[in-house]
Motif scaffolding. Structure first.
Motif, PDB file in Angstrom:
ATOM      1  N   UNK A 170       4.401  10.025  -5.806  1.00  0.00           N
ATOM      2  CA  UNK A 170       5.286   9.228  -4.960  1.00  0.00           C
ATOM      3  C   UNK A 170       4.421   8.183  -4.282  1.00  0.00           C
ATOM      4  N   UNK A 171       4.878   6.951  -4.279  1.00  0.00           N
ATOM      5  CA  UNK A 171       4.061   5.869  -3.726  1.00  0.00           C
ATOM      6  C   UNK A 171       4.924   4.927  -2.901  1.00  0.00           C
ATOM      7  N   UNK A 172       4.305   4.203  -1.959  1.00  0.00           N
ATOM      8  CA  UNK A 172       5.041   3.191  -1.199  1.00  0.00           C
ATOM      9  C   UNK A 172       5.068   1.865  -1.941  1.00  0.00           C
ATOM     10  N   UNK A 173       6.155   1.140  -1.777  1.00  0.00           N
ATOM     11  CA  UNK A 173       6.276  -0.231  -2.298  1.00  0.00           C
ATOM     12  C   UNK A 173       6.573  -1.114  -1.089  1.00  0.00           C
ATOM     13  N   UNK A 174       5.694  -2.115  -0.856  1.00  0.00           N
ATOM     14  CA  UNK A 174       5.771  -2.915   0.367  1.00  0.00           C
ATOM     15  C   UNK A 174       5.955  -4.396   0.071  1.00  0.00           C
ATOM     16  N   UNK A 175       6.471  -5.099   1.067  1.00  0.00           N
ATOM     17  CA  UNK A 175       6.597  -6.555   1.027  1.00  0.00           C
ATOM     18  C   UNK A 175       5.558  -7.150   1.963  1.00  0.00           C
TER      19      UNK A 175
END
Length: 634
Positions: free
Chosen positions: A585-590
């Motif tokens: 599970x990983x974060x996806x950021x702007x």
């Protein structure tokens, strides 16, 4: 049959001239015939003769305001402190458009008139012809109103009618016949079996011709048979002013278009120095121009723009439409093949007051590049390409105000970005979120270079184990940047339904074929780190060097059986009905400039991230966690 697949790679200008010369020699008409039509039916048609005014407009002096008609000399001496009273014989009440009474030459507006016992009181003198439209002010009888070769707009029809015209001599709409060919082509709406292709090109080309002001139709699909295609071409040439034959223009075993055109008439050109669209056929049959367009949709659409549209305009005696051009900065490096004009479709947006162009996928069969394109960039035959940040000329396919209302996102691919784009447009039809998938690292570089508003990133830093933040200090030290969490998402191995090969972990990769993401993609970097920890040499993974630009493309490769597995997100696996083996599970950021947080253009996006409807739409995709969506991390 010809001894070589192509006569030559003819430059576009030379190809057009050769075609026009061949058409003239074959007796093709220079113009379509003229029709006399009612003014009300002439919109979009091209004038076949000049339009002269047969009456003036207005036909007499008329009042331009509601008020009273007066004799200007009778108002001398009137002023704010010396009002003047005009008797009933000295004025006439008029409304806008009323003919001026004989002997009266000016109008005083109703708001400036006060009535006292039947007399009109005015408080200022007026000059002759104040608020009066003089005879012929708009159009004078005998005046040239419109030239020959003018495409009629709604305002032209109004002017022509005001000048006395009830019917106009205009060019007949050119008639265009489209002939689809190929054993593998089936009509739109048919169930598509393996090896079959829907006839979408006919739909597109007929609509392009209609948009250009023509009557257009598609014939029945013709199989790869010389006699049947030839018969269909002859029949179409009898009733059409131009015939388009789809496919069969290349050098395959069943590519007969050039041969058929040469046998039935004149083959002027086979092969033009343009990409996409190289194997174009230009000729004439039975005094009718013929174009053989390649079967790939991007090539077919471009062939229409470059070759068909100018000839159709010439048949009507009109100038070919010219798209406005702007200067833009290129968002990423764009290589090109020397020796051919290379037409590249791009997405556009305005970043920091500068138009930015992001090249779209360039395959001749990538139909979505036609849908998403905002502009066309021409790399001339003698140029090897352009570097990122270089200024280039772009022909607009969308209006500039729309482009200036476009949020430019560059970076990692994620379906949530597509959901955001859809919901933003639904809430505000003037707002566009345009994303280009170049990988997380490519997105951060584009942000660094001022080529996008925001970068989508999920870069895992191998030394720290953190996502994205360490890269900001390395790539953009000292810059005031903000990082906003979009989602947490599940990454895993996308496998065939039911996981028939029993793949359970990345440790199984050396035993199976794999499809990879491109260098610089966060998914690729996640894979590399995992392989290092497992002490697996990437060279032992079959397909490691095979790259795809998006999670959906990876899933498509697995679904087609071209690979046993590929690392991607659960939502992509679900989209293709595939199974999924979780890996991380990983974060996806702007990532954005901190100052952009207050940019009015981006405000709807920040509002959307807090929306329950948006979170609900994400949940339907599967494999996402929205607990931190919209939270600023930095």
């Amino acid at each position: 049959m010809h001894s070589s697949p192509f006569i030559s790679d003819v430059p576009v200008a030379d190809a057009l001239q050769a075609w026009y010369d061949a058409c003239a020699a074959a007796g093709c008409p220079d113009r379509v015939a003229a029709d006399l039509v009612p003014v009300s039916e002439a919109a979009g048609r091209v004038t076949a003769e000049p339009v002269w005014a047969t009456r003036s407009s207005p036909v007499s002096d008329v009042a331009a305001m509601d008020g009273i008609a007066v004799r200007a000399q009778d108002t001398h001496g009137a002023g704010p402190t010396s009002p003047l009273l005009l008797g009933p014989a000295s004025y006439v009440v008029v409304d806008t458009g009323d003919p001026m009474p004989d002997g009266f030459d000016a109008v005083v507006m109703r708001e400036q008139v006060h009535y006292v016992d039947g007399e009109a009181e005015i408080r200022s003198a007026v000059p002759p012809y104040q608020h009066v439209r003089s005879i012929g002010e708009d159009i004078s009888a005998g005046e040239l109103l419109l030239p020959e070769g003018h495409r009629l707009r709604p305002v032209d029809l109004a002017a022509a009618a005001a000048a006395g015209a009830t019917r106009l001599l205009v060019r007949r709409r050119p008639r265009v016949a489209v002939i689809p060919t190929g054993d593998e082509i089936v009509p739109v709406g048919s169930p598509v079996r393996r090896g079959e292709i829907l006839d979408t090109n006919s739909l597109m080309l007929v609509a392009q011709a209609q948009e250009a002001g023509c009557e257009a139709w598609a014939t029945e699909i013709q199989p790869d048979d010389v006699d049947r295609i030839g018969t269909a071409l002859r029949a179409a040439a009898e009733s059409a002013d131009l015939v388009i034959v789809i496919a069969g223009s290349s050098a395959g075993r069943d590519d007969y278009t050039a041969r058929i055109v040469g046998d039935l008439g004149t083959l002027a050109v086979h092969g033009v120095a343009v990409r996409p669209g190289h194997p174009v056929v230009l000729g004439a049959v039975d005094a009718t121009p013929v174009v053989g367009v390649p079967g790939y949709p991007v090539s077919a659409a471009l062939t229409f723009d470059i070759f068909v549209a100018p000839l159709l305009a010439a048949l009507e005696g009109a100038a070919a439409a010219q798209r406005p051009e702007v200067t833009a900065k290129l968002a990423r490096k764009l290589p090109s093949v020397v020796g051919m004009d290379d037409w590249v479709r791009v997405r556009l947006g305005s970043v920091g007051g500068q138009i930015v162009a992001s090249p779209l996928p360039r395959g001749a069969g990538v139909l979505t590049s036609l849908v998403r394109a905002d502009g066309l960039l021409l790399v001339p035959a003698g140029v090897e390409g352009h570097h990122a940040g270089e200024a280039v000329g772009v022909r607009l396919l969308r209006r500039l105000p729309e482009i200036e209302r476009t949020i430019v996102a560059i970076g990692s691919h994620d379906l949530v970005v597509d959901v955001a784009a859809t919901m933003l447009r639904g809430a505000d039809p003037t707002l566009t979120l345009a994303s280009s998938n170049v990988g997380s690292l490519g997105g951060l570089v584009a942000l660094r270079d001022g080529l996008c508003h925001l970068a989508g990133s999920h870069l895992l830093h191998p030394a720290t184990g953190e996502y994205t933040l360490p890269y900001l200090d390395e790539l953009m030290p000292g810059r005031e940047l903000a990082v906003v969490r979009l989602v947490h998402r599940d990454q895993g191995l996308i496998v065939a339904p039911g996981n028939p090969l029993g793949i359970t972990d990345l440790a199984d990769l050396p035993e199976h074929s794999y499809v990879n993401r491109q260098r610089g993609a966060g998914t690729r970097m996640l894979l590399d780190q995992k392989l290092r920890r497992l002490e697996i040499d990437p060279a032992t993974v079959r397909g490691y060097a095979r790259e795809e630009p998006t999670h959906l493309a990876v899933a498509a490769a697995v679904a087609a059986g071209r690979a046993d597995c590929g690392l991607g997100i659960l939502a992509a696996a679900r989209a293709f009905g595939l199974d999924f083996v979780p890996v991380a599970e990983e974060p996806y950021d702007l990532v954005v400039e901190a100052s952009s947080l207050d940019d009015p253009l981006l405000a709807p996006l920040w509002e959307l991230l807090q929306s329950a409807d948006f979170h609900g739409a994400i949940a339907k995709l599967g494999g996402y966690n929205t607990t931190e969506t919209g939270r600023r991390l930095r």
